[in-house]
Motif scaffolding. Structure first.
Motif, PDB file in Angstrom:
ATOM      1  N   ILE A  21       6.287 -19.220 -15.503  1.00 50.03           N
ATOM      2  CA  ILE A  21       5.388 -19.455 -16.638  1.00 50.03           C
ATOM      3  C   ILE A  21       4.749 -18.145 -17.087  1.00 50.03           C
ATOM      4  CG2 ILE A  21       3.204 -20.533 -17.323  1.00 50.03           C
ATOM      5  CD1 ILE A  21       4.037 -22.946 -15.555  1.00 50.03           C
ATOM      6  N   CYS A  22       4.269 -17.363 -16.123  1.00 49.24           N
ATOM      7  CA  CYS A  22       3.652 -16.074 -16.469  1.00 49.24           C
ATOM      8  C   CYS A  22       4.657 -15.132 -17.121  1.00 49.24           C
ATOM      9  CB  CYS A  22       3.050 -15.424 -15.220  1.00 49.24           C
ATOM     10  SG  CYS A  22       1.537 -16.216 -14.641  1.00 49.24           S
ATOM     11  N   ASP A  23       5.880 -15.094 -16.583  1.00 51.38           N
ATOM     12  CA  ASP A  23       6.920 -14.241 -17.180  1.00 51.38           C
ATOM     13  C   ASP A  23       7.189 -14.653 -18.622  1.00 51.38           C
ATOM     14  OD1 ASP A  23       7.189 -12.830 -14.815  1.00 51.38           O
ATOM     15  OD2 ASP A  23       9.029 -13.872 -14.194  1.00 51.38           O
ATOM     16  N   ASP A  24       7.338 -15.969 -18.854  1.00 52.27           N
ATOM     17  CA  ASP A  24       7.604 -16.456 -20.207  1.00 52.27           C
ATOM     18  C   ASP A  24       6.452 -16.134 -21.160  1.00 52.27           C
ATOM     19  OD1 ASP A  24      10.035 -17.457 -19.338  1.00 52.27           O
ATOM     20  OD2 ASP A  24       9.326 -19.532 -19.176  1.00 52.27           O
ATOM     21  N   HIS A  45      -0.432 -14.051 -11.469  1.00 51.48           N
ATOM     22  CA  HIS A  45       0.960 -13.651 -11.666  1.00 51.48           C
ATOM     23  C   HIS A  45       1.535 -13.077 -10.359  1.00 51.48           C
ATOM     24  CE1 HIS A  45       3.866 -11.980 -14.966  1.00 51.48           C
ATOM     25  NE2 HIS A  45       4.516 -12.579 -13.986  1.00 51.48           N
ATOM     26  N   LEU A  46       0.806 -12.168  -9.730  1.00 54.54           N
ATOM     27  CA  LEU A  46       1.258 -11.602  -8.453  1.00 54.54           C
ATOM     28  C   LEU A  46       1.407 -12.687  -7.390  1.00 54.54           C
ATOM     29  CD1 LEU A  46      -0.915  -8.345  -8.305  1.00 54.54           C
ATOM     30  CD2 LEU A  46       1.591  -8.431  -8.370  1.00 54.54           C
ATOM     31  N   LEU A  47       0.394 -13.535  -7.271  1.00 48.00           N
ATOM     32  CA  LEU A  47       0.438 -14.611  -6.271  1.00 48.00           C
ATOM     33  C   LEU A  47       1.587 -15.582  -6.549  1.00 48.00           C
ATOM     34  CD1 LEU A  47      -3.388 -15.306  -5.946  1.00 48.00           C
ATOM     35  CD2 LEU A  47      -1.920 -14.247  -4.220  1.00 48.00           C
ATOM     36  N   GLY A  48       1.885 -15.804  -7.815  1.00 51.30           N
ATOM     37  CA  GLY A  48       3.020 -16.657  -8.178  1.00 51.30           C
ATOM     38  C   GLY A  48       4.330 -16.082  -7.669  1.00 51.30           C
ATOM     39  N   TYR A  49       4.484 -14.761  -7.782  1.00 55.36           N
ATOM     40  CA  TYR A  49       5.680 -14.109  -7.232  1.00 55.36           C
ATOM     41  C   TYR A  49       5.738 -14.252  -5.716  1.00 55.36           C
ATOM     42  CZ  TYR A  49       6.910 -11.730 -11.625  1.00 55.36           C
ATOM     43  OH  TYR A  49       7.302 -11.427 -12.909  1.00 55.36           O
ATOM     44  N   VAL A  52       6.983 -17.718  -4.555  1.00 53.62           N
ATOM     45  CA  VAL A  52       8.435 -17.947  -4.624  1.00 53.62           C
ATOM     46  C   VAL A  52       9.222 -16.857  -3.909  1.00 53.62           C
ATOM     47  CG1 VAL A  52       8.344 -19.358  -6.710  1.00 53.62           C
ATOM     48  CG2 VAL A  52       8.653 -16.880  -6.913  1.00 53.62           C
ATOM     49  N   ASN A  53       8.521 -16.024  -3.154  1.00 55.26           N
ATOM     50  CA  ASN A  53       9.140 -14.981  -2.329  1.00 55.26           C
ATOM     51  C   ASN A  53       9.924 -13.973  -3.172  1.00 55.26           C
ATOM     52  OD1 ASN A  53       9.430 -13.823   0.169  1.00 55.26           O
ATOM     53  ND2 ASN A  53      11.215 -15.034   0.743  1.00 55.26           N
ATOM     54  N   ASP A  54       9.350 -13.553  -4.291  1.00 53.33           N
ATOM     55  CA  ASP A  54       9.974 -12.573  -5.176  1.00 53.33           C
ATOM     56  C   ASP A  54       9.142 -11.285  -5.160  1.00 53.33           C
ATOM     57  OD1 ASP A  54      11.320 -11.153  -7.092  1.00 53.33           O
ATOM     58  OD2 ASP A  54      11.090 -12.648  -8.684  1.00 53.33           O
ATOM     59  N   ILE A  55       9.276 -10.552  -4.078  1.00 51.71           N
ATOM     60  CA  ILE A  55       8.461  -9.346  -3.879  1.00 51.71           C
ATOM     61  C   ILE A  55       8.871  -8.233  -4.839  1.00 51.71           C
ATOM     62  CG2 ILE A  55       7.627  -7.681  -2.153  1.00 51.71           C
ATOM     63  CD1 ILE A  55       6.945 -10.731  -1.738  1.00 51.71           C
ATOM     64  N   ASN A  56      10.155  -8.143  -5.176  1.00 46.97           N
ATOM     65  CA  ASN A  56      10.594  -7.100  -6.104  1.00 46.97           C
ATOM     66  C   ASN A  56       9.923  -7.250  -7.468  1.00 46.97           C
ATOM     67  OD1 ASN A  56      12.287  -5.507  -4.522  1.00 46.97           O
ATOM     68  ND2 ASN A  56      14.014  -6.895  -4.815  1.00 46.97           N
ATOM     69  N   SER A  57       9.872  -8.462  -7.984  1.00 49.77           N
ATOM     70  CA  SER A  57       9.215  -8.674  -9.280  1.00 49.77           C
ATOM     71  C   SER A  57       7.728  -8.360  -9.196  1.00 49.77           C
ATOM     72  CB  SER A  57       9.426 -10.115  -9.749  1.00 49.77           C
ATOM     73  OG  SER A  57      10.789 -10.336 -10.032  1.00 49.77           O
ATOM     74  N   ALA A  58       7.120  -8.686  -8.052  1.00 46.55           N
ATOM     75  CA  ALA A  58       5.699  -8.360  -7.863  1.00 46.55           C
ATOM     76  C   ALA A  58       5.497  -6.845  -7.897  1.00 46.55           C
ATOM     77  CB  ALA A  58       5.194  -8.941  -6.547  1.00 46.55           C
ATOM     78  N   VAL A  76      -7.369  -7.853  -8.203  1.00 45.21           N
ATOM     79  CA  VAL A  76      -5.991  -7.449  -8.471  1.00 45.21           C
ATOM     80  C   VAL A  76      -5.499  -6.561  -7.329  1.00 45.21           C
ATOM     81  CG1 VAL A  76      -4.483  -6.144 -10.018  1.00 45.21           C
ATOM     82  CG2 VAL A  76      -6.221  -7.663 -10.974  1.00 45.21           C
ATOM     83  N   VAL A  77      -6.337  -5.628  -6.918  1.00 51.67           N
ATOM     84  CA  VAL A  77      -5.992  -4.735  -5.805  1.00 51.67           C
ATOM     85  C   VAL A  77      -5.837  -5.536  -4.510  1.00 51.67           C
ATOM     86  CG1 VAL A  77      -6.758  -2.752  -4.432  1.00 51.67           C
ATOM     87  CG2 VAL A  77      -7.100  -2.761  -6.914  1.00 51.67           C
ATOM     88  N   ALA A  78      -6.704  -6.512  -4.299  1.00 53.07           N
ATOM     89  CA  ALA A  78      -6.617  -7.354  -3.099  1.00 53.07           C
ATOM     90  C   ALA A  78      -5.324  -8.157  -3.101  1.00 53.07           C
ATOM     91  CB  ALA A  78      -7.822  -8.288  -3.021  1.00 53.07           C
ATOM     92  N   ALA A  79      -4.922  -8.659  -4.264  1.00 49.81           N
ATOM     93  CA  ALA A  79      -3.665  -9.402  -4.362  1.00 49.81           C
ATOM     94  C   ALA A  79      -2.493  -8.478  -4.071  1.00 49.81           C
ATOM     95  CB  ALA A  79      -3.520 -10.031  -5.742  1.00 49.81           C
ATOM     96  N   TRP A  80      -2.577  -7.239  -4.538  1.00 46.96           N
ATOM     97  CA  TRP A  80      -1.490  -6.298  -4.289  1.00 46.96           C
ATOM     98  C   TRP A  80      -1.399  -5.922  -2.806  1.00 46.96           C
ATOM     99  CZ3 TRP A  80       3.035  -5.261  -5.114  1.00 46.96           C
ATOM    100  CH2 TRP A  80       3.625  -4.071  -4.719  1.00 46.96           C
ATOM    101  N   LYS A  81      -2.528  -5.911  -2.098  1.00 51.86           N
ATOM    102  CA  LYS A  81      -2.494  -5.615  -0.658  1.00 51.86           C
ATOM    103  C   LYS A  81      -1.612  -6.634   0.074  1.00 51.86           C
ATOM    104  CE  LYS A  81      -6.754  -3.061  -0.101  1.00 51.86           C
ATOM    105  NZ  LYS A  81      -8.101  -3.025   0.462  1.00 51.86           N
ATOM    106  N   ILE A  82      -1.689  -7.881  -0.356  1.00 48.64           N
ATOM    107  CA  ILE A  82      -0.802  -8.899   0.238  1.00 48.64           C
ATOM    108  C   ILE A  82       0.647  -8.481   0.009  1.00 48.64           C
ATOM    109  CG2 ILE A  82      -0.027 -11.300   0.119  1.00 48.64           C
ATOM    110  CD1 ILE A  82      -2.895 -12.034  -0.804  1.00 48.64           C
ATOM    111  N   GLY A  83       0.964  -8.090  -1.220  1.00 41.91           N
ATOM    112  CA  GLY A  83       2.324  -7.667  -1.559  1.00 41.91           C
ATOM    113  C   GLY A  83       2.789  -6.477  -0.754  1.00 41.91           C
ATOM    114  N   GLN A  84       1.899  -5.520  -0.529  1.00 41.94           N
ATOM    115  CA  GLN A  84       2.266  -4.348   0.271  1.00 41.94           C
ATOM    116  C   GLN A  84       2.651  -4.758   1.689  1.00 41.94           C
ATOM    117  OE1 GLN A  84      -1.476  -2.309  -0.632  1.00 41.94           O
ATOM    118  NE2 GLN A  84      -0.257  -0.548  -1.319  1.00 41.94           N
ATOM    119  N   HIS A  85       1.893  -5.667   2.260  1.00 38.91           N
ATOM    120  CA  HIS A  85       2.193  -6.121   3.621  1.00 38.91           C
ATOM    121  C   HIS A  85       3.467  -6.954   3.654  1.00 38.91           C
ATOM    122  CE1 HIS A  85      -1.404  -4.402   5.269  1.00 38.91           C
ATOM    123  NE2 HIS A  85      -2.163  -5.062   4.406  1.00 38.91           N
ATOM    124  N   LEU A  86       3.709  -7.732   2.621  1.00 40.14           N
ATOM    125  CA  LEU A  86       4.966  -8.486   2.546  1.00 40.14           C
ATOM    126  C   LEU A  86       6.151  -7.531   2.472  1.00 40.14           C
ATOM    127  CD1 LEU A  86       3.957 -11.256  -0.024  1.00 40.14           C
ATOM    128  CD2 LEU A  86       4.567 -11.635   2.372  1.00 40.14           C
TER     129      LEU A  86
END
Length: 198
Positions: A21-24, A45-49, A52-58, A76-86
């Motif tokens: 939805i966010c991409d669209d 948007h980041l959490l949505g990625y 669905v386990n789409d770390i590259n798009s994040a 936003v930075v806190a959400a990205w920290k999750i992505g960095q650890h993933l």
């Protein structure tokens, strides 16, 4: 900007649809030439990625976020920290990043749902990768303390604990494979049996 499809998905807990939805919406807004950076729901948007386990798009989304947004929005930075650890497969770090921020009302339910889903994924990973594992490693993968890892969730799944070594024996789930019948093979088999009988 009309975020009603996103609001509806969040309200109905259709978290698996959030990233699409966010991409669209982002493509639609960009095609119309509307400036949207300041009001875009980057956290969702980041959490949505992640959901669905789409770390590259994040990662690509993170790179596209203006530095002014990164500097002014701690969530936003806190959400990205999750992505960095993933990205680095720092399993305990994912849980620390989730618990280490006071999430907004808008993001809380999605963060909680992702955390639960992530724990299930880690549990499945442990079941497929290990026959025995220490309680310490189990706790690391599942984001809990060692006693909880030894006595709660894993024992409900049939895992057994050797108290002396603090090792858990993993109970493998039965692997069920679904056989699909190919109609052409069934036809061939029928003709073959018919030929043998006559």
């Amino acid at each position: 900007m009309d975020f009603s499809p996103l609001t509806d998905a969040l309200a109905s807990k259709s978290y698996e649809k959030i990233a699409d939805i966010c991409d669209d919406l982002m493509l639609k807004v960009a095609a119309e030439g509307i400036a949207f950076q300041d009001e875009w729901p980057y956290v969702i948007h980041l959490l949505g990625y992640y959901y669905v386990n789409d770390i590259n798009s994040a990662r690509f989304l993170w790179k596209s976020i203006p530095s002014t947004i990164k500097d002014s929005r701690a969530e936003v930075v806190a959400a990205w920290k999750i992505g960095q650890h993933l990205w680095t497969r720092d399993y305990a770090g994912v849980y620390d990043a989730i618990r280490g921020f006071d999430w907004s009302q808008e993001a809380q339910a999605l963060v909680a749902a992702f955390s639960e889903l992530y724990t299930k994924r880690m549990f499945q990973l442990l079941m497929s990768a290990y026959s025995t594992i220490s309680t310490q490693d189990t706790a690391l993968f599942l984001g809990m303390n060692e006693d909880d890892a030894a006595y709660s969730d894993v024992q409900q799944q049939g895992w057994t604990l050797d108290p002396a070594s603090r090792m858990l024996t993993v109970k493998k789930q039965p692997h069920v494979t679904e056989q699909k019948l190919d109609p052409s093979k069934m036809q061939c088999l029928t003709e073959y049996v018919f030929h043998l009988e006559h």
